[in-house]
Design a protein around this motif. Structure first.
Motif, mmCIF file in Angstrom:
data_model
loop_
_atom_site.group_PDB
_atom_site.id
_atom_site.type_symbol
_atom_site.label_atom_id
_atom_site.label_comp_id
_atom_site.label_asym_id
_atom_site.label_seq_id
_atom_site.Cartn_x
_atom_site.Cartn_y
_atom_site.Cartn_z
ATOM 1 N N ASP A 39 -4.468 51.343 28.146
ATOM 2 C CA ASP A 39 -4.959 50.146 28.142
ATOM 3 C C ASP A 39 -6.412 50.383 27.436
ATOM 4 N N ILE A 40 -6.756 49.716 26.207
ATOM 5 C CA ILE A 40 -8.094 50.070 25.517
ATOM 6 C C ILE A 40 -9.257 49.468 26.383
ATOM 7 N N CYS A 43 -3.521 49.516 17.621
ATOM 8 C CA CYS A 43 -2.493 49.354 16.686
ATOM 9 C C CYS A 43 -2.596 48.088 15.768
ATOM 10 N N PHE A 63 -0.250 51.571 22.645
ATOM 11 C CA PHE A 63 0.279 51.034 23.943
ATOM 12 C C PHE A 63 1.572 51.271 24.358
ATOM 13 N N GLY A 71 -10.166 34.200 21.476
ATOM 14 C CA GLY A 71 -8.846 34.589 22.267
ATOM 15 C C GLY A 71 -7.509 34.449 21.915
ATOM 16 N N ASP A 123 4.808 53.889 19.427
ATOM 17 C CA ASP A 123 3.545 54.173 18.566
ATOM 18 C C ASP A 123 2.843 55.533 18.822
ATOM 19 N N SER A 134 -3.185 36.254 22.714
ATOM 20 C CA SER A 134 -2.503 37.168 23.532
ATOM 21 C C SER A 134 -2.658 38.662 23.548
HETATM 22 N N1 AR6 Z 1 -4.654 48.010 25.123
HETATM 23 C C1 AR6 Z 1 -4.305 48.734 23.798
HETATM 24 N N2 AR6 Z 1 -3.399 48.075 23.118
HETATM 25 C C2 AR6 Z 1 -2.770 46.971 23.475
HETATM 26 C C3 AR6 Z 1 -3.250 46.434 24.629
HETATM 27 C C4 AR6 Z 1 -3.955 46.882 25.429
HETATM 28 N N3 AR6 Z 1 -4.594 46.149 26.675
HETATM 29 N N4 AR6 Z 1 -2.349 45.199 24.627
HETATM 30 C C5 AR6 Z 1 -1.481 45.313 23.734
HETATM 31 N N5 AR6 Z 1 -1.648 46.083 22.988
HETATM 32 P P1 AR6 Z 1 -1.181 42.403 19.333
HETATM 33 P P2 AR6 Z 1 -1.784 41.887 16.421
HETATM 34 C C6 AR6 Z 1 -1.101 46.738 21.541
HETATM 35 O O1 AR6 Z 1 -0.053 41.604 19.289
HETATM 36 O O2 AR6 Z 1 -0.354 42.335 16.095
HETATM 37 C C7 AR6 Z 1 -3.316 37.941 19.409
HETATM 38 O O3 AR6 Z 1 -2.663 36.470 20.012
HETATM 39 C C8 AR6 Z 1 0.184 46.031 21.411
HETATM 40 O O4 AR6 Z 1 1.085 46.745 21.993
HETATM 41 O O5 AR6 Z 1 -2.203 42.478 20.401
HETATM 42 O O6 AR6 Z 1 -2.900 42.156 15.407
HETATM 43 C C9 AR6 Z 1 -4.464 37.565 18.494
HETATM 44 O O7 AR6 Z 1 -5.361 36.471 19.261
HETATM 45 C C10 AR6 Z 1 0.232 46.450 19.813
HETATM 46 O O8 AR6 Z 1 0.510 47.674 19.582
HETATM 47 O O9 AR6 Z 1 -1.992 42.255 17.978
HETATM 48 C C11 AR6 Z 1 -3.866 37.056 17.370
HETATM 49 O O10 AR6 Z 1 -3.330 35.909 17.423
HETATM 50 C C12 AR6 Z 1 -1.254 46.308 19.402
HETATM 51 O O11 AR6 Z 1 -2.027 46.078 20.652
HETATM 52 C C13 AR6 Z 1 -2.609 37.918 17.327
HETATM 53 O O12 AR6 Z 1 -2.332 38.300 18.487
HETATM 54 C C14 AR6 Z 1 -1.433 45.112 18.767
HETATM 55 O O13 AR6 Z 1 -0.812 43.873 19.157
HETATM 56 C C15 AR6 Z 1 -3.051 39.486 16.523
HETATM 57 O O14 AR6 Z 1 -1.860 39.988 16.305
#
Ligand code: AR6
Length: 211
Positions: A52-53, A152, A192, A71, A196, A73
């Motif tokens: 978890d980053i 990622c 995560f 903010g 990946d 998800s």
């Molecule tokens: N630590 C590290 N990586 C994580 C964590 C964590 N705690 N939680 C999720 N990931 P995403 P995007 C990974 O959807 O595709 C948001 O709503 C996850 O498994 O978070 O760039 C923003 O507000 C995946 O590998 O980002 C935008 O609206 C990676 O983080 C939108 O989502 C990216 O997934 C951005 O989408």
């Protein structure tokens, strides 16, 4: 429990401990015509970590945000939750962020000192994904930050194919390190998902070959 940089294996250490002579096959295929050369110094400047980053006690973590910077998800939600409401207050002053731009804030309740917010492309766009990584690295260098972790970017809600995104991330960081290796101590690829982790283990062997 926060994780300090001294506790995070370098790519060389990870390879020797986890991959070399283990059950997992060593990757030998070619990704592009030009195979990056062996460079021990650069291999010690990158890490792969499944975590978890928000747990990292380093100079900066990158947030895969949306254009509002208010903010969302995924990793964005996790970062805002762990940093506390002051992060959103500072983000409001930034007036949003265009795709591939990068903007810095403090880390507030996070163990990381700063958050570098970027917005990845929606769907596959290698130019914009590369630019997002480059702009984060530029902000990192301009602020004299020496340890940075990337999630990622774009591969969750934004739907970028994970394997292709992994190759772009590694190629971009390799290119950056070729000319800026003295300005950074460590660039961490945070994964995560198991999938990946497998992609990064594979393609790190191409972009950061170990002898
Ligand atoms: N630590 C590290 N990586 C994580 C964590 C964590 N705690 N939680 C999720 N990931 P995403 P995007 C990974 O959807 O595709 C948001 O709503 C996850 O498994 O978070 O760039 C923003 O507000 C995946 O590998 O980002 C935008 O609206 C990676 O983080 C939108 O989502 C990216 O997934 C951005 O989408």
């Amino acid at each position: 429990m926060a994780l300090k940089i001294s506790e995070i294996l370098t790519w060389t250490e990870y390879f020797k401990k986890t991959l070399y002579n283990q059950i997992k096959p060593v990757f030998t295929e070619s990704v592009s015509n030009v195979k990056p050369s062996y460079n021990d110094e650069l291999n010690n400047k990158v890490s792969l970590l499944k975590t978890d980053i928000t747990k990292l006690e380093i100079d900066a973590i990158v947030n895969a945000a949306n254009k509002t910077l208010l903010g969302g998800s995924g990793v964005d939600g996790a970062i805002h939750k762990a940093a506390g409401p002051q992060l959103k207050e500072e983000c409001k002053t930034l007036k949003g962020c265009e795709t591939a731009e990068a903007k810095i804030t403090k880390g507030y309740n996070l163990p990381a000192k700063h958050v570098i917010h970027t917005v990845g492309p929606i769907g596959e766009n290698s130019f914009l994904l590369k630019l997002a990584y480059e702009n984060c690295l530029k902000v990192c260098r301009e602020n004299n930050l020496r340890t940075i972790a990337f999630p990622c970017i774009s591969t969750g809600v934004y739907g970028y194919p994970q394997e292709k995104a992994c190759q772009i991330a590694l190629q971009t960081v390799r290119n950056f390190l070729e000319s800026n290796h003295t300005s950074v101590e460590r660039i961490i690829f945070v994964v995560f998902l198991k999938e990946d982790e497998t992609f990064y283990e594979k393609y790190l062997q191409f972009f950061f070959p170990i002898e």
